[in-house]
Motif scaffolding. Sequence first.
Motif, PDB file in Angstrom:
ATOM      1  N   LYS A  83       0.874  -1.222   0.007  1.00 24.01           N
ATOM      2  CA  LYS A  83      -0.055   0.074  -0.134  1.00 24.01           C
ATOM      3  C   LYS A  83       1.044   1.483   0.114  1.00 24.01           C
ATOM      4  O   LYS A  83       0.669   2.176  -0.986  1.00 24.01           O
ATOM      5  CB  LYS A  83      -0.931   0.094   1.362  1.00 24.01           C
ATOM      6  CG  LYS A  83      -1.724   1.196   1.242  1.00 24.01           C
ATOM      7  CD  LYS A  83      -2.476   1.032   2.544  1.00 24.01           C
ATOM      8  CE  LYS A  83      -1.761   0.575   3.823  1.00 24.01           C
ATOM      9  NZ  LYS A  83      -2.853   0.395   5.024  1.00 24.01           N
ATOM     10  N   LYS A  84       2.028   1.107   0.769  1.00 27.75           N
ATOM     11  CA  LYS A  84       2.814   2.394   0.985  1.00 27.75           C
ATOM     12  C   LYS A  84       3.348   2.730  -0.250  1.00 27.75           C
ATOM     13  O   LYS A  84       3.432   3.651  -1.006  1.00 27.75           O
ATOM     14  CB  LYS A  84       3.914   2.358   2.121  1.00 27.75           C
ATOM     15  CG  LYS A  84       3.085   2.394   3.394  1.00 27.75           C
ATOM     16  CD  LYS A  84       4.408   2.433   4.441  1.00 27.75           C
ATOM     17  CE  LYS A  84       3.885   2.732   5.900  1.00 27.75           C
ATOM     18  NZ  LYS A  84       4.962   2.610   6.830  1.00 27.75           N
ATOM     19  N   LEU A  85       4.034   1.725  -1.089  1.00 34.52           N
ATOM     20  CA  LEU A  85       4.655   1.882  -2.216  1.00 34.52           C
ATOM     21  C   LEU A  85       3.910   2.350  -3.326  1.00 34.52           C
ATOM     22  O   LEU A  85       4.227   3.030  -4.060  1.00 34.52           O
ATOM     23  CB  LEU A  85       5.343   0.326  -2.738  1.00 34.52           C
ATOM     24  CG  LEU A  85       6.402  -0.123  -1.779  1.00 34.52           C
ATOM     25  CD1 LEU A  85       6.892  -1.453  -2.263  1.00 34.52           C
ATOM     26  CD2 LEU A  85       7.789   0.743  -1.842  1.00 34.52           C
ATOM     27  N   LEU A  86       2.787   1.776  -3.324  1.00 29.85           N
ATOM     28  CA  LEU A  86       1.553   1.974  -4.365  1.00 29.85           C
ATOM     29  C   LEU A  86       1.445   3.783  -4.502  1.00 29.85           C
ATOM     30  O   LEU A  86       1.356   4.295  -4.987  1.00 29.85           O
ATOM     31  CB  LEU A  86       0.245   1.554  -4.258  1.00 29.85           C
ATOM     32  CG  LEU A  86       0.435  -0.023  -4.669  1.00 29.85           C
ATOM     33  CD1 LEU A  86      -0.947  -0.842  -4.656  1.00 29.85           C
ATOM     34  CD2 LEU A  86       0.900  -0.108  -6.489  1.00 29.85           C
ATOM     35  N   TYR A 113      -8.096  -1.595  -5.174  1.00 30.29           N
ATOM     36  CA  TYR A 113      -9.128  -0.914  -4.096  1.00 30.29           C
ATOM     37  C   TYR A 113     -10.352  -1.777  -3.741  1.00 30.29           C
ATOM     38  O   TYR A 113     -10.639  -2.553  -4.737  1.00 30.29           O
ATOM     39  CB  TYR A 113      -9.516   0.505  -4.547  1.00 30.29           C
ATOM     40  CG  TYR A 113      -8.448   1.516  -4.415  1.00 30.29           C
ATOM     41  CD1 TYR A 113      -7.929   1.765  -3.049  1.00 30.29           C
ATOM     42  CD2 TYR A 113      -7.866   2.091  -5.534  1.00 30.29           C
ATOM     43  CE1 TYR A 113      -6.960   2.604  -3.070  1.00 30.29           C
ATOM     44  CE2 TYR A 113      -6.951   3.211  -5.379  1.00 30.29           C
ATOM     45  CZ  TYR A 113      -6.454   3.608  -4.152  1.00 30.29           C
ATOM     46  OH  TYR A 113      -5.457   4.333  -3.892  1.00 30.29           O
ATOM     47  N   PRO A 114     -10.961  -1.753  -2.725  1.00 30.39           N
ATOM     48  CA  PRO A 114     -12.211  -2.395  -2.475  1.00 30.39           C
ATOM     49  C   PRO A 114     -13.486  -2.008  -3.444  1.00 30.39           C
ATOM     50  O   PRO A 114     -13.129  -0.817  -4.082  1.00 30.39           O
ATOM     51  CB  PRO A 114     -12.792  -2.087  -1.121  1.00 30.39           C
ATOM     52  CG  PRO A 114     -11.390  -1.793  -0.369  1.00 30.39           C
ATOM     53  CD  PRO A 114     -10.372  -1.420  -1.248  1.00 30.39           C
ATOM     54  N   VAL A 121      -7.392   3.149   1.114  1.00 30.37           N
ATOM     55  CA  VAL A 121      -7.883   4.423   0.611  1.00 30.37           C
ATOM     56  C   VAL A 121      -7.184   5.410   1.178  1.00 30.37           C
ATOM     57  O   VAL A 121      -7.514   5.867   2.164  1.00 30.37           O
ATOM     58  CB  VAL A 121      -9.226   4.609   0.187  1.00 30.37           C
ATOM     59  CG1 VAL A 121      -9.785   5.734  -0.669  1.00 30.37           C
ATOM     60  CG2 VAL A 121      -9.797   3.291  -0.504  1.00 30.37           C
ATOM     61  N   ALA A 122      -6.417   6.552   0.288  1.00 22.86           N
ATOM     62  CA  ALA A 122      -5.825   7.944   0.883  1.00 22.86           C
ATOM     63  C   ALA A 122      -6.094   8.837  -0.253  1.00 22.86           C
ATOM     64  O   ALA A 122      -6.134   8.449  -1.458  1.00 22.86           O
ATOM     65  CB  ALA A 122      -4.612   7.589   1.063  1.00 22.86           C
ATOM     66  N   GLY A 123      -6.360   9.972   0.160  1.00 22.91           N
ATOM     67  CA  GLY A 123      -6.644  10.986  -0.984  1.00 22.91           C
ATOM     68  C   GLY A 123      -5.458  11.785  -1.565  1.00 22.91           C
ATOM     69  O   GLY A 123      -5.383  11.621  -2.706  1.00 22.91           O
ATOM     70  N   SER A 128      -2.001   9.773  -6.675  1.00 23.86           N
ATOM     71  CA  SER A 128      -3.373  10.181  -7.346  1.00 23.86           C
ATOM     72  C   SER A 128      -2.811  11.679  -7.848  1.00 23.86           C
ATOM     73  O   SER A 128      -4.044  12.571  -7.796  1.00 23.86           O
ATOM     74  CB  SER A 128      -4.046  10.420  -6.016  1.00 23.86           C
ATOM     75  OG  SER A 128      -3.903  11.177  -5.225  1.00 23.86           O
ATOM     76  N   GLY A 129      -1.690  11.968  -8.002  1.00 24.60           N
ATOM     77  CA  GLY A 129      -1.294  13.433  -8.318  1.00 24.60           C
ATOM     78  C   GLY A 129      -1.657  14.345  -7.353  1.00 24.60           C
ATOM     79  O   GLY A 129      -2.301  15.625  -7.426  1.00 24.60           O
ATOM     80  N   PHE A 130      -1.650  13.836  -5.973  1.00 24.58           N
ATOM     81  CA  PHE A 130      -1.980  14.655  -4.763  1.00 24.58           C
ATOM     82  C   PHE A 130      -3.428  15.179  -4.961  1.00 24.58           C
ATOM     83  O   PHE A 130      -3.911  16.191  -4.475  1.00 24.58           O
ATOM     84  CB  PHE A 130      -1.138  16.087  -4.674  1.00 24.58           C
ATOM     85  CG  PHE A 130       0.354  15.384  -4.615  1.00 24.58           C
ATOM     86  CD1 PHE A 130       0.951  14.731  -3.430  1.00 24.58           C
ATOM     87  CD2 PHE A 130       1.206  15.638  -5.570  1.00 24.58           C
ATOM     88  CE1 PHE A 130       2.203  14.396  -3.412  1.00 24.58           C
ATOM     89  CE2 PHE A 130       2.364  15.254  -5.482  1.00 24.58           C
ATOM     90  CZ  PHE A 130       3.142  14.598  -4.353  1.00 24.58           C
ATOM     91  N   GLY A 131      -4.272  14.270  -5.273  1.00 26.99           N
ATOM     92  CA  GLY A 131      -5.702  14.359  -5.562  1.00 26.99           C
ATOM     93  C   GLY A 131      -6.188  14.966  -6.665  1.00 26.99           C
ATOM     94  O   GLY A 131      -7.399  15.168  -6.949  1.00 26.99           O
TER      95      GLY A 131
END
Length: 254
Positions: A83-86, A113-114, A121-123, A128-131
């Motif tokens: 999860k951290k590496l992703l 992801y579920p 899940v983190a935003g 994610s391009g920082f959201g």
Amino acid sequence: MDLKPNIFKAAIARGEPQIGLWCSIGDPLVAEMLAGCGFDWMMFDTEHSPLDSSTITPLLQAVAPYAVSPVVRPASLDPVEIKKLLDCGAQTLLVPFVQSAEEARLAAASVAYPPEGIRGVAGVTRASGFGAIAGYHRRAREEICLLVQIETRTALDALEEIAAVPGVDGVFIGPSDLAASLGFPGEPAHPTVKAAVVDAVKRVRATGKPAGFLNADQTYVAEVMAAGSVFTAVDVDLAILRRGALARAEGWRR
């Protein structure tokens, strides 16, 4: 901002040979220099090096402007580490020491992801391009490439079942641990090990999945590529540095 396409994943799915370099030096300047040397992919190894999730991001940033695909090997099949590496922005992971279809399913769940998987899940992350990437959490798995590493006799016996797990995008044959498992520790080029590697690569290809391999012996590499290896690492950064340094010192001692 759009989701970055994984050109490595697309290339191996088409069966296009991808030549790689194994990396364990944690200096971003070295990574940046190597990124411009013409390899298709670079594998950053956190299993057998001082690298970890906290040191991977600068390496990913260093190679990002170049036409090379970074691959990251977590230290183990650990959903938390994965999860951290992703979240750091790795799109291709090589999960070591996968022994069974059950473990391959855990690896596949860890990168999705579920409801399909268990990735947390983190935003606001680099991934994610920082959201800024619209629909990242719905689409992320499209561009994530999961490679699993087979490196024991037990795993060889389960090869077809492992390769058939949904979400597994490629199967890597690790010669060093396989050699130890077969009774030849420290002898990855032993004839018995070579035969097992070549046979494993052919079996992976027969399942329809791309196969991968690593060795610094170029004759050995050529044999395995001829057997069907698609994503093949042909050397190691530290080994290249040491060979060059030894040759230079020896040349002047003469």
